[in-house]
Motif scaffolding. Sequence first.
Motif, short mmCIF file in Angstrom:
data_model
loop_
_atom_site.label_atom_id
_atom_site.label_comp_id
_atom_site.label_asym_id
_atom_site.label_seq_id
_atom_site.Cartn_x
_atom_site.Cartn_y
_atom_site.Cartn_z
N MET A 1 0.82 -1.19 0.00
CA MET A 1 0.00 0.00 0.00
C MET A 1 0.86 1.26 0.00
SD MET A 1 -3.10 1.37 1.79
CE MET A 1 -3.35 3.07 1.62
N ASN A 2 1.84 1.30 0.88
CA ASN A 2 2.68 2.48 0.96
C ASN A 2 4.14 2.04 1.05
OD1 ASN A 2 4.01 4.86 1.71
ND2 ASN A 2 2.17 5.65 2.67
N PRO A 3 4.77 1.80 -0.10
CA PRO A 3 6.15 1.30 -0.10
C PRO A 3 7.13 2.21 0.63
CG PRO A 3 5.20 1.19 -2.30
CD PRO A 3 4.24 1.94 -1.43
N SER A 4 6.92 3.50 0.56
CA SER A 4 7.82 4.43 1.24
C SER A 4 7.80 4.18 2.75
CB SER A 4 7.42 5.86 0.92
OG SER A 4 8.26 6.77 1.58
N TYR A 5 6.62 4.00 3.31
CA TYR A 5 6.50 3.71 4.74
C TYR A 5 7.04 2.32 5.04
CZ TYR A 5 4.59 3.21 9.41
OH TYR A 5 4.46 3.02 10.77
N SER A 6 6.68 1.36 4.23
CA SER A 6 7.08 -0.03 4.46
C SER A 6 8.60 -0.20 4.48
CB SER A 6 6.49 -0.94 3.39
OG SER A 6 5.09 -0.92 3.46
N ASN A 7 9.28 0.54 3.66
CA ASN A 7 10.74 0.43 3.60
C ASN A 7 11.44 1.04 4.82
OD1 ASN A 7 10.75 -0.90 1.14
ND2 ASN A 7 10.78 1.01 -0.01
N HIS A 8 10.74 1.91 5.55
CA HIS A 8 11.36 2.61 6.67
C HIS A 8 10.50 2.60 7.93
CE1 HIS A 8 14.31 4.08 3.81
NE2 HIS A 8 13.31 4.42 3.03
N TRP A 9 9.62 1.62 8.09
CA TRP A 9 8.68 1.58 9.21
C TRP A 9 9.39 1.65 10.56
CZ3 TRP A 9 9.35 -2.14 12.81
CH2 TRP A 9 10.10 -3.26 12.44
N PHE A 10 10.59 1.12 10.64
CA PHE A 10 11.31 1.05 11.92
C PHE A 10 11.79 2.42 12.39
CE2 PHE A 10 13.89 0.04 8.27
CZ PHE A 10 14.95 0.92 8.38
N ARG A 11 11.75 3.41 11.54
CA ARG A 11 12.18 4.76 11.92
C ARG A 11 11.09 5.55 12.65
NH1 ARG A 11 15.18 6.62 6.34
NH2 ARG A 11 16.84 5.09 6.45
N PHE A 12 9.88 5.06 12.58
CA PHE A 12 8.75 5.78 13.16
C PHE A 12 8.32 5.12 14.46
CE2 PHE A 12 8.45 5.82 8.49
CZ PHE A 12 8.84 7.14 8.30
N ASN A 13 7.84 5.91 15.37
CA ASN A 13 7.43 5.41 16.68
C ASN A 13 5.94 5.06 16.67
OD1 ASN A 13 7.69 4.68 19.34
ND2 ASN A 13 7.25 6.73 20.10
N HIS A 14 5.56 4.20 15.74
CA HIS A 14 4.17 3.78 15.66
C HIS A 14 4.04 2.38 16.27
CE1 HIS A 14 3.41 6.63 12.05
NE2 HIS A 14 3.30 7.24 13.21
N THR A 15 3.57 2.36 17.50
CA THR A 15 3.30 1.10 18.18
C THR A 15 1.78 0.93 18.25
OG1 THR A 15 3.23 2.14 20.36
CG2 THR A 15 5.39 1.33 19.58
N ILE A 16 1.36 -0.28 18.56
CA ILE A 16 -0.08 -0.50 18.69
C ILE A 16 -0.66 0.47 19.72
CG2 ILE A 16 -1.82 -2.14 19.51
CD1 ILE A 16 -0.13 -4.36 18.24
N SER A 17 0.02 0.61 20.84
CA SER A 17 -0.53 1.48 21.89
C SER A 17 -0.52 2.95 21.49
CB SER A 17 0.19 1.27 23.21
OG SER A 17 1.57 1.51 23.07
N SER A 18 0.53 3.41 20.81
CA SER A 18 0.56 4.84 20.43
C SER A 18 -0.49 5.16 19.37
CB SER A 18 1.96 5.25 19.96
OG SER A 18 2.27 4.68 18.71
N ILE A 19 -0.70 4.25 18.45
CA ILE A 19 -1.72 4.48 17.43
C ILE A 19 -3.11 4.45 18.05
CG2 ILE A 19 -2.77 3.52 15.34
CD1 ILE A 19 0.07 2.60 14.52
N GLU A 21 -3.87 5.23 21.14
CA GLU A 21 -4.04 6.45 21.93
C GLU A 21 -4.32 7.66 21.05
OE1 GLU A 21 -4.44 6.98 25.23
OE2 GLU A 21 -4.47 4.79 25.26
N SER A 22 -3.61 7.78 19.93
CA SER A 22 -3.85 8.93 19.07
C SER A 22 -5.25 8.88 18.48
CB SER A 22 -2.80 9.01 17.96
OG SER A 22 -2.90 7.94 17.05
N PHE A 23 -5.78 7.70 18.26
CA PHE A 23 -7.15 7.57 17.76
C PHE A 23 -8.15 7.89 18.86
CE2 PHE A 23 -11.00 5.08 16.73
CZ PHE A 23 -11.26 5.59 15.48
N LYS A 24 -7.92 7.39 20.06
CA LYS A 24 -8.83 7.66 21.18
C LYS A 24 -8.89 9.15 21.48
CE LYS A 24 -8.37 3.31 23.67
NZ LYS A 24 -7.87 2.69 24.92
#
Length: 68
Positions: A1-19, A21-24
């Motif tokens: 879906m998003n190759p740019s994100y997929s190639n560098h996902w480890f650089r972002f602080n997106h964890t299940i809990s952080s995502i 929380e940001s939605f809540k």
Amino acid sequence: MNPSYSNHWFRFNHTISSIQESFKDSSKGPITKVGGHSLGALNFGADRIQLSQEFAEHVIGLMEAVSG
């Protein structure tokens, strides 16, 4: 879906809990299609959950925001 994100996902602080929380914080409704407000089922061995449309769009938006 998003190759740019997929190639560098480890650089972002997106964890299940952080995502979650940001939605809540945005009060957009339930996270799962059956009305759940967490992804806790993943902690108890569930291997599949259906996300609500709103939560899925939120996750995609986060990925698009950081990948330009």
